[in-house]
Motif scaffolding. Sequence first.
Motif, PDB file in Angstrom:
ATOM      1  N   ASN A  85       0.692  -1.643  -0.048  1.00 27.28           N
ATOM      2  CA  ASN A  85      -0.255   0.195   0.102  1.00 27.28           C
ATOM      3  C   ASN A  85       0.538   1.056  -0.439  1.00 27.28           C
ATOM      4  O   ASN A  85       1.640   1.763   0.718  1.00 27.28           O
TER       5      ASN A  85
ATOM      6  N   TYR B 283       1.126   5.207   0.816  1.00 30.14           N
ATOM      7  CA  TYR B 283       0.532   5.897   2.115  1.00 30.14           C
ATOM      8  C   TYR B 283       1.468   6.785   2.439  1.00 30.14           C
ATOM      9  O   TYR B 283       2.577   7.633   1.504  1.00 30.14           O
TER      10      TYR B 283
ATOM     11  N   THR C 101      -3.951   7.270   3.132  1.00 29.42           N
ATOM     12  CA  THR C 101      -3.334   6.117   2.689  1.00 29.42           C
ATOM     13  C   THR C 101      -3.466   7.448   1.521  1.00 29.42           C
ATOM     14  O   THR C 101      -4.147   8.316   0.973  1.00 29.42           O
TER      15      THR C 101
END
Length: 178
Positions: free
Chosen positions: A2, A4, A79
């Motif tokens: 992910n 961030y 995010t």
Amino acid sequence: MNTYVALFRGINVGGNCTLPMKELVAILEEIGAQNVRTYIQSGNAVFKSTERNLAHLSMQLSAEIKKRRGFEPHVNILTLEALAKAVADNPFPETVIDPGSLHLGFLSASPKNPDLDKLSALKKDTERFHLADNVFYLHAPEGVGRSKLAANSERLLGVSMTDRNWRTVCKIMATAEL
């Protein structure tokens, strides 16, 4: 993996709570972050991680900085999707021609009882604000340094906030999309 965005509050401002960006990159890498990039010295980092618990990641990062540098900064981790949504949901799109006048306050949580009446009472005629999700949008064409609304917004919202101007938000977004 992910992507961030870490927004630090109060580092490298006025010679206090100093944290060189090279050291911040090293700290992030030590706690498992990859492809770490920073933007300006005031504490903006973009990175990739397999960690899904953002609160844990934030606490881990703050604790590591405290261990190394002796202070524990507030770190708001978003995010990439949350940052993109904040940009897309800008309620004052006409203000982007003056990117220093538009500020986004990224909140650590959704305010439970924000005092919107007091916020409205503090704003100058030229100022506007909008609260959406975990973002407090503030258009302050005369600057936030002279704004009573800006000075009191965190207290009246009732949650901690990390503020960035539109120019910085857009630069962080571009850095994240690399």
